[in-house]
Design a protein around this motif. Sequence first.
Motif, mmCIF file in Angstrom:
data_model
loop_
_atom_site.group_PDB
_atom_site.id
_atom_site.type_symbol
_atom_site.label_atom_id
_atom_site.label_comp_id
_atom_site.label_asym_id
_atom_site.label_seq_id
_atom_site.Cartn_x
_atom_site.Cartn_y
_atom_site.Cartn_z
ATOM 1 N N THR A 203 0.851 -1.187 0.000
ATOM 2 C CA THR A 203 0.000 0.000 0.000
ATOM 3 C C THR A 203 0.887 1.236 0.000
ATOM 4 O O THR A 203 1.591 1.502 0.985
ATOM 5 N N ASN A 204 0.876 1.964 -1.103
ATOM 6 C CA ASN A 204 1.756 3.133 -1.247
ATOM 7 C C ASN A 204 3.206 2.767 -0.932
ATOM 8 O O ASN A 204 3.918 3.503 -0.241
ATOM 9 N N GLY A 205 3.622 1.623 -1.436
ATOM 10 C CA GLY A 205 5.005 1.187 -1.291
ATOM 11 C C GLY A 205 5.347 0.554 0.033
ATOM 12 O O GLY A 205 6.509 0.220 0.262
ATOM 13 N N VAL A 206 4.352 0.359 0.917
ATOM 14 C CA VAL A 206 4.617 -0.165 2.260
ATOM 15 C C VAL A 206 3.961 -1.528 2.425
ATOM 16 O O VAL A 206 2.788 -1.715 2.084
ATOM 17 N N ILE A 207 4.725 -2.486 2.945
ATOM 18 C CA ILE A 207 4.226 -3.822 3.247
ATOM 19 C C ILE A 207 4.356 -4.026 4.743
ATOM 20 O O ILE A 207 5.462 -4.013 5.296
#
Length: 219
Positions: A203-207
């Motif tokens: 999500t927006n580059g975040v895991i």
Amino acid sequence: MNTFCLEVSGPFACFTRPEMKVERVSYDVITPSAARSVFEAILWKPEIRWTVTRIEVLKPVRWINLRRNEVGAVVSTRNVQQAMNAGSGKLALFIEDERQQRAGLFLRDVAYRLHAELALSPKARDPLVKYTEMFARRAARGQCVNQPYLGCREFAADFRLVTDPANESTSLAESRDLGWMLHDLDFANPADPQPRFFRAHMTNGVIDVPPFSGEGARS
């Protein structure tokens, strides 16, 4: 504080999917087990445990096809034992006899911010602060026990200790379902470690990585 953040990067990476038996095909991003190995390359002791909690993807996912020469055999444990008992022995492998050429689908030009927590094992005797200070000192100086790598040892990783993640650049502005990804190996039975997987959502580059023993991970 027992939470640390590292920025790691490299020109190539391969976090091999276990379902690919012959060819090397990477996951889209670094796995929690590979991220844990980066922290352990800087500091590992039997008394501590690293738990990866978050992965930030900093660059777009890019691919490259390569063919590599690999050695298709290993030295047998029986030969090693005989050499140890005799004090000498032939343990060499002839590359030309065992060479195999395999195709690989690898990542290129990767960069991540990895967040992990440092905890003590049940048998630890020293306080946690001893190891947190040790790690912070080593990471700030760029010191490591082993060279950190991105999935394969030939893909060396550069690393930098991030002291204030809030002041760093934002992660990749992309969201996607990455499917089932390897979380780590369960060594409850050391003779037969079992893989555990989790459903990875970026999500927006975040895991956000779920707890290894929680409901978000399964065998």
